[in-house]
Design a protein around this motif. Structure first.
Motif, short mmCIF file in Angstrom:
data_model
loop_
_atom_site.label_atom_id
_atom_site.label_comp_id
_atom_site.label_asym_id
_atom_site.label_seq_id
_atom_site.Cartn_x
_atom_site.Cartn_y
_atom_site.Cartn_z
N ASP A 203 -2.62 -12.27 -2.35
CA ASP A 203 -3.74 -11.37 -1.20
C ASP A 203 -4.11 -10.32 -2.53
OD1 ASP A 203 -3.26 -8.87 0.63
OD2 ASP A 203 -3.76 -10.80 1.57
N THR A 204 -5.79 -10.72 -1.40
CA THR A 204 -7.06 -9.51 -2.63
C THR A 204 -6.23 -8.10 -2.17
OG1 THR A 204 -8.05 -12.25 -2.65
CG2 THR A 204 -9.19 -9.62 -2.88
N LYS A 205 -6.62 -8.02 -1.20
CA LYS A 205 -6.15 -6.86 -0.51
C LYS A 205 -4.84 -6.27 -0.74
CE LYS A 205 -5.82 -3.33 3.80
NZ LYS A 205 -5.62 -3.54 4.78
N PHE A 206 -4.24 -6.89 -1.63
CA PHE A 206 -2.83 -6.25 -1.58
C PHE A 206 -3.13 -5.54 -4.01
CE2 PHE A 206 0.94 -7.67 -4.64
CZ PHE A 206 2.13 -6.82 -4.46
N LEU A 207 -3.74 -6.32 -4.37
CA LEU A 207 -3.94 -6.64 -5.75
C LEU A 207 -5.22 -5.49 -5.62
CD1 LEU A 207 -4.82 -10.08 -7.89
CD2 LEU A 207 -3.51 -7.83 -8.54
N ASN A 208 -6.25 -5.54 -4.25
CA ASN A 208 -7.16 -4.08 -4.67
C ASN A 208 -6.89 -2.98 -4.59
OD1 ASN A 208 -9.29 -6.29 -5.34
ND2 ASN A 208 -9.91 -6.36 -3.27
N GLN A 209 -5.61 -2.62 -3.71
CA GLN A 209 -4.86 -1.90 -3.46
C GLN A 209 -3.60 -0.76 -5.13
OE1 GLN A 209 -2.98 -3.05 0.02
NE2 GLN A 209 -4.16 -1.53 1.44
N ILE A 210 -3.66 -2.09 -5.52
CA ILE A 210 -3.01 -1.91 -7.06
C ILE A 210 -4.31 -0.98 -8.26
CG2 ILE A 210 -1.67 -3.31 -9.07
CD1 ILE A 210 -0.17 -4.77 -6.71
N TYR A 211 -5.10 -2.34 -8.32
CA TYR A 211 -6.25 -1.91 -9.01
C TYR A 211 -6.72 -0.41 -9.05
CZ TYR A 211 -6.58 -6.37 -10.07
OH TYR A 211 -6.31 -7.86 -10.41
N SER A 212 -6.67 0.15 -7.31
CA SER A 212 -7.21 1.67 -7.23
C SER A 212 -5.78 2.49 -7.78
CB SER A 212 -7.24 1.88 -5.38
OG SER A 212 -7.94 2.67 -5.67
N TYR A 213 -4.63 2.28 -7.50
CA TYR A 213 -3.76 2.98 -7.87
C TYR A 213 -4.09 3.25 -9.45
CZ TYR A 213 0.75 5.24 -9.22
OH TYR A 213 1.62 5.30 -10.07
N LEU A 214 -3.49 2.08 -9.99
CA LEU A 214 -4.35 2.06 -11.36
C LEU A 214 -5.67 3.22 -11.83
CD1 LEU A 214 -2.86 -1.63 -12.52
CD2 LEU A 214 -1.69 0.61 -12.35
#
Length: 576
Positions: A203-214
């Motif tokens: 899921d792209t949204k799931f990944l984007n939220q991880i990238y934002s945290y990192l």
């Protein structure tokens, strides 16, 4: 049966009687069938009863691997004092060096616990499992099903990781947890990027939220104490930026979201980096297209520093650090002249280490597995003998043998080039014995009644409530990520409070576990251990079956270093 197999009884009208027969389990595991026949008043009644016979101690495993040069032989003893129907053995012979590390793959796939790090470590190598499986699990062992399971396991890991995401995009260490695992989140991003590249749905949204945290974490510019050994084997300590920072920068660069400003800050402050962090930052620049910065930052060799194993945080160790550095080189600059030397050294370290944790196994297998796919084919062949009888040949295809080699003396003759082999044997020993010892950890078990009175023996009344108290302490320094496993004797059954069991009000000093795992025949407790504090954990069970039963030991193991362990308290339990 022990004693007579028949009894007679006179039962008055409107009354009942009980008859008791004693039985002893055979030296086997499985289902014991008991036939009961009752005759009276000219009629006959028959009932068949199944009773499960299970071990009192856990599975024992032995294994080995190696390389056989052309014109030479290897002899393997696959005999052991195991319960016969518990024995399972396997021998694999192949031209691919990845076979030497089949133990690491099995260890990861079968690892029983489900925190964020181990969920990923179990699934990450399975992205490439279908590519490696023809060497590790040949056709006759059902590789089509194994491939299907690998694909399913990766997709299930992706689904599970989504359930562990917190409000800020990070992932919690345990499902239902409320605190972030920075390393686990970066590790998840790396896994998800490679899974998507391999065709899995992410899921792209799931990944984007991880990238934002990192992206937010790498800007914090924190430091921490780092301990390592230098070339003279002197233990030293210095202050560095967290290893999570550089792994996160690398993962963000893999995703095309490189944070060049933060990368430049650390390029100007290289004293804040450990050896493996320099490799990760250098390859981050390579991914960003800055070859000059890559060449300037990349160390000349992976030498001069051996990190002291960390049991928490980013779970680093010398083996894991070299594996993650090698993996980053393979993924970016596959022509680097360091790759061959590092791969050889990593393989030696992995074979020599008495224990490998999930991080070491996962990153080591990823790096060496990718290289093994590129290995040149040889013309080596092998003939395998079991107790002097030929049982198979290996040539262009790997061979996997099971029943043919279990409990036998095996010989492998090789011609035409080098061949690699891996063997394993597992089972339950016939005596149920184990080595009782405390190695950096100390775990103990006691029994109390519902009023808080300690039992003087392990004799209980049928239907009696039994409170199990387990204490944990470190005999060295602080040890995070400890798993306590307590196998219940067959006469006791867990009275799970979540299912409406009876509570006990006298317990006032119960420690808070990071995670509880209740199963039918055991309890797993996840916690940390410290030398200055004895932690006490409690659970409630009930004496349900009359008889005399073996009780296995309570065990405590550090999940990231098997040298930290404690096994204690096996014996017998009587339910009257």
């Amino acid at each position: 049966l022990s004693g007579d197999n028949s009894q007679s009884v006179s039962i008055p009208a409107g009354d009942e009687r009980q008859l008791f027969f004693k039985a002893k389990a055979k030296n086997e595991i499985g289902t014991a069938l008991i036939n009961v026949e009752a005759s009276g008043l000219g009629e006959k009644f028959v009932e068949k009863i199944d009773m499960t016979v299970r071990p009192s101690t856990s599975l024992l495993k032995t294994s080995g691997s190696g390389v056989i040069e052309a014109g030479k032989s290897a002899n393997i003893d696959m005999k052991a004092d195991y319960i016969q129907n518990s024995v399972k053995g396997r021998l694999i012979v192949s031209r691919s060096p990845v076979v030497e590390f089949a133990k690491s793959l099995n260890y990861l796939v079968m690892y029983p616990y489900g925190c964020v790090e181990q969920t990923i470590s179990t699934a990450f190598p399975q992205i490439y499992f279908a590519d490696l499986i023809d060497d590790v699990y040949p056709a006759q062992s059902g590789n089509a099903m194994a491939k299907q399971n690998a694909y399913f396991n990766v997709q299930e890991a992706i689904r599970k990781l989504q359930t562990m995401q917190l409000y800020d995009g990070s992932l919690s260490y345990w499902q239902g947890g409320d605190y972030a695992s920075w390393w686990g989140t970066a590790y998840a991003a790396h896994f998800l990027i490679e899974a998507r590249k391999a065709g899995f749905e992410v899921d792209t949204k799931f990944l984007n939220q991880i990238y934002s945290y990192l992206g937010g974490q790498v800007k914090r510019k924190e430091t921490q104490i780092y301990e390592y050994y230098d070339d003279g084997n002197t233990r030293k300590a210095t202050r560095i930026a967290p290893k999570e920072t550089f792994y996160s920068l690398y993962v963000l660069a893999l995703a095309g979201r490189q944070d060049v400003a933060t990368m430049n800050y650390y390029k100007a402050n290289q004293q804040l980096m450990s050896l493996d962090s320099k490799y990760l930052l250098a390859t981050s620049y390579y991914l960003a297209g800055d070859q000059a910065a890559y060449r300037k930052l990349l160390p000349q060799a992976f030498t001069g520093e051996r990190s002291v194993t960390a049991l928490g945080g980013s779970f680093y160790s010398y083996i894991r650090d070299e594996a993650i550095a090698l993996n980053s080189l393979i993924e970016t600059d596959a022509q680097s002249n360091q790759i061959g030397i590092m791969a050889k050294h990593l393989a030696q370290q992995m074979k020599q280490a008495p224990y490998l944790n999930t991080q070491e196994s996962a990153f080591g297998l990823l790096a060496l597995g990718k290289l093994a796919k590129k290995a040149n084919e040889s013309n080596a062949t092998a003939t395998i003998y079991a107790d002097g009888k030929e049982v198979g040949k290996a040539s262009n295809k790997a061979i996997s043998l099971g029943k043919q080699v279990e409990g036998k003396q095996v010989k492998i003759d090789v011609q035409g080039g080098n061949l690699y082999y891996f063997w394993e044997l597992e089972g339950l020993n016939t005596t149920g014995t184990y080595k009782e010892e405390d190695s950096f950890l100390k775990v103990r078990k006691e029994f109390y009644d519902r009023n808080g009175n300690k039992f003087s023996s392990t004799n209980f009344k049928q239907n009696e409530l039994v409170v199990v108290k387990i204490t944990l302490q470190s005999t060295g320094g602080f040890v995070p990520n400890v798993v306590i496993t307590d196998m219940l004797p067959a006469g006791l059954e867990i009275d799970n409070p979540r299912l409406g069991g009876v509570g006990v009000s006298w317990i006032t000093n119960a420690a808070v576990a990071e995670h509880f795992d209740f199963r039918d025949d055991r309890v797993n407790i996840f916690a940390s251990a410290a030398p200055t504090e004895i932690k006490s954990f409690y659970y409630v069970c009930r004496a349900v079956s009359r008889g005399t039963f073996k009780m296995g030991p309570v065990s405590a193991d550090a999940m990231y270093s098997a040298e930290y362990h404690s096994y204690n308290g096996a014996g017998m339990v009587v339910v009257e």
